[in-house]
Scaffold this active site. Structure first.
Site, PDB file in Angstrom:
ATOM      1  N   ASP A  93     109.197  33.752 -35.223  1.00 41.57           N
ATOM      2  CA  ASP A  93     109.768  33.355 -36.284  1.00 41.57           C
ATOM      3  C   ASP A  93     109.621  31.809 -36.596  1.00 41.57           C
ATOM      4  O   ASP A  93     109.727  30.945 -35.488  1.00 41.57           O
ATOM      5  CB  ASP A  93     111.179  33.802 -36.617  1.00 41.57           C
ATOM      6  CG  ASP A  93     111.592  33.265 -37.970  1.00 41.57           C
ATOM      7  OD1 ASP A  93     111.419  32.450 -38.545  1.00 41.57           O
ATOM      8  OD2 ASP A  93     112.168  34.241 -38.554  1.00 41.57           O
ATOM      9  N   CYS A  94     108.823  31.223 -37.504  1.00 42.52           N
ATOM     10  CA  CYS A  94     108.589  29.792 -37.304  1.00 42.52           C
ATOM     11  C   CYS A  94     109.287  29.022 -38.465  1.00 42.52           C
ATOM     12  O   CYS A  94     109.072  27.799 -38.562  1.00 42.52           O
ATOM     13  CB  CYS A  94     106.959  29.624 -38.059  1.00 42.52           C
ATOM     14  SG  CYS A  94     106.876  30.297 -39.811  1.00 42.52           S
ATOM     15  N   ARG A  95     110.495  29.626 -38.876  1.00 40.17           N
ATOM     16  CA  ARG A  95     111.273  28.630 -40.121  1.00 40.17           C
ATOM     17  C   ARG A  95     111.816  27.589 -39.514  1.00 40.17           C
ATOM     18  O   ARG A  95     112.100  26.751 -40.395  1.00 40.17           O
ATOM     19  CB  ARG A  95     112.274  29.571 -40.657  1.00 40.17           C
ATOM     20  CG  ARG A  95     111.736  30.829 -41.662  1.00 40.17           C
ATOM     21  CD  ARG A  95     112.587  31.956 -41.788  1.00 40.17           C
ATOM     22  NE  ARG A  95     113.250  32.650 -40.647  1.00 40.17           N
ATOM     23  CZ  ARG A  95     114.267  33.444 -40.924  1.00 40.17           C
ATOM     24  NH1 ARG A  95     114.888  33.749 -41.871  1.00 40.17           N
ATOM     25  NH2 ARG A  95     114.477  34.156 -39.688  1.00 40.17           N
TER      26      ARG A  95
END
Length: 523
Positions: A93-95
């Site tokens: 997850d890159c958020r």
């Protein structure tokens, strides 16, 4: 959580004697599709806590074992059943790192997901992956500790990233890190991502050479590269655009300003429009070259296209459509809108005030000595962000996001006008509208001939157009039933934004795992 497919112990249904391939954080199947294109086989195991993501993955990779579990909870040692892992692909997850997501930290657990890759390797011990490929946003390299209020400590940026890399090195891996752009590998999007390749087999890490480039740059000539793919080839030109005027719910002022700025730049001030050839799969033809043979059947007409893509949020710069589309991300931003201007010639008053304009995919009307046919222009606009005027469609698509579709097509209807009036200032009351005259929104001269804009249409890009822009094959399944209901457009866009453009995974897998390619047995 329950697996999508139940089994007692893992046995690959198709490749029982091969090293295993695992797609951790598997989304809608982008990375797995690229791996399959490169190696001739889908991953053996796909992991994701989201059942909707794995539902789409299963539609496109039915032979894969799908584990609907957290990466922290999955017992890979049991599922691999003692077999070696040749390739682990991981897109955490890159958020928490992406600029599109802002500065807010959603949860420490999500921010630490990349450590699960190290966790996998520790649990698998001697059977740990031979090659690991990690994909994330460029800002992932600045991963560092947080202060007591949850904000990253700027002076310690990158500290945690280096600790993570060192943990893999201690497990026997050699690492290399690079930033790649999807448009350089055949995907018509400008998305950039950070890639980490780690391997422990002593073989060299290979970075595939770009296959595509910007044809407008001087160094392109003689480079052997193919021209990058454009947003125009992703768009279904037969889909109509609804007028931006007289809508039940008016467009917000900021959107109208962006559309106006796009029309100014890509219609009024355009220096190099191009022709959209509606046959040959919508091939683009520059005006400086001779026109190809014009056919009389449906689909054989041409349309002048002066397009742009307008990015509506973030800090991304606008560009014309010769660029790749912007990245489709998971954070709700990055959306683009297609802006198209339809130019119709109008030579004074004709019978019943008729103006013979039509969409470019319609059959051409009977030709007469009076030139009365129009030309079609188009550009893209983004519905969020700071982009002011959009993006041309002869460039790759701008970045889109998983939080919603914010890319719209805008078409401007221009009429070449040779009547008694060529329009009026917007500050003056509009004159009486009759059936034999039209009022132009903007007066513009193209090749010495006067035109007026009589209407502007706008539509959001479809899910299929967004998947094309991210390099997915046309047959990638995105429309299906999940739990008895149609898979929503919102979920389709989200899985595209979260996904990895397949051309990346294909190029990296081919370059670093050629020994895993499935080859047909000799007869």
């Amino acid at each position: 959580m329950q697996d999508l497919f139940q089994f007692e112990s893992f046995q690959s249904p198709v490749y029982p004697h091969e090293e295993l391939i695992i797609d951790a954080f598997a989304g809608g199947g982008g990375a797995s599709t690229g791996i399959e294109q490169a190696l001739g086989r889908s991953p053996d195991i796909a992991i994701n806590h989201c059942d909707k993501a794995l539902a789409m993955h299963a539609q496109n990779h039915p032979d894969t074992i799908h584990l609907t579990e957290s990466v922290w909870d999955v017992d890979l040692k049991t599922h691999t059943n003692g077999r070696p892992v040749g390739l682990l692909w991981a897109s955490p997850d890159c958020r928490h790192f992406s600029r599109a997501g802002g500065k807010r930290i959603l949860s420490p657990e999500v921010r630490m997901l990349a450590w699960s890759i190290v966790h996998f390797c520790q649990k698998l011990k001697a059977k740990r992956p031979r090659v690991i490929m990690v994909e994330n946003v460029v800002e992932f390299k600045g991963w560092g500790p947080l202060d007591d209020e949850g904000n990253q400590i700027k002076s310690r940026a990158g500290e945690t990233f280096e600790q993570w890399c060192e943990a893999l090195r201690k497990l026997g891996y050699k690492l290399e890190v690079r930033v790649l752009r999807a448009s350089d590998y055949g995907a018509p999007t400008i998305r950039k991502r950070l890639f980490i390749i780690a391997r422990r087999d002593g073989k060299p890490i290979v970075w595939p050479a770009p296959t595509h480039g910007d044809p407008n740059k001087a160094e392109f000539v003689g480079s052997g590269l193919r021209p990058w793919r454009t947003a125009a080839e992703c768009i279904d030109w037969s889909i109509p655009c609804k007028s931006i005027f007289n809508r039940k719910k008016p467009l917000v002022p900021k959107t109208m300003k962006r559309i106006a700025a796009g029309i100014q730049k890509f219609v009024i001030d355009a220096q190099e429009p191009f022709i959209l050839n509606m046959s040959h799969g919508g091939r683009l033809e520059p005006l400086r070259r001779p026109m190809t043979t014009i056919k009389t059947e449906k689909g054989g007409c041409r349309a002048l296209v002066i397009p742009c893509v307008d990015r509506q949020y973030g800090n991304s710069k606008c560009a014309d459509i010769t660029d790749p589309l912007g990245t489709v991300t998971a954070g709700g931003g990055g959306g683009s809108a297609l802006v198209a201007a339809f130019l119709h010639k109008y030579y004074g008053q004709k019978r019943d005030g008729e103006i013979r304009g039509h969409l470019p995919d319609s059959p051409l009307h009977t030709l007469t000595t009076a030139r009365r046919y129009g030309l079609v222009t188009s550009h893209l606009t983004m519905m969020r962000g700071s982009c002011k005027h959009g993006r041309s469609v002869d460039q790759p698509m701008p970045t889109n996001t998983a939080g919603g579709n914010h890319i719209a097509e805008v078409r401007s209807f221009l009429t070449a006008y040779y009547g008694t009036s060529v329009g009026q200032k917007l500050s003056r009351p509009i004159g009486t509208t009759t059936t034999k005259d039209r009022f132009g929104l903007v007066s513009v001269e193209i090749s010495g001939e006067p035109y007026v804009i009589t209407d502007i249409g706008m539509r959001m890009l479809t899910s299929r157009e967004l998947y094309r822009a991210n390099g997915y094959p046309e047959g990638h399944i995105i429309d299906f039933e999940h739990n008895g209901k149609p898979f929503s457009k919102e979920e389709q866009v989200a899985k595209c934004g979260n996904g990895v453009p397949p051309p990346w995974a294909k190029a990296l897998s081919q370059a670093n795992c050629p020994e895993m390619i499935v080859r047909a047995e000799a007869a």
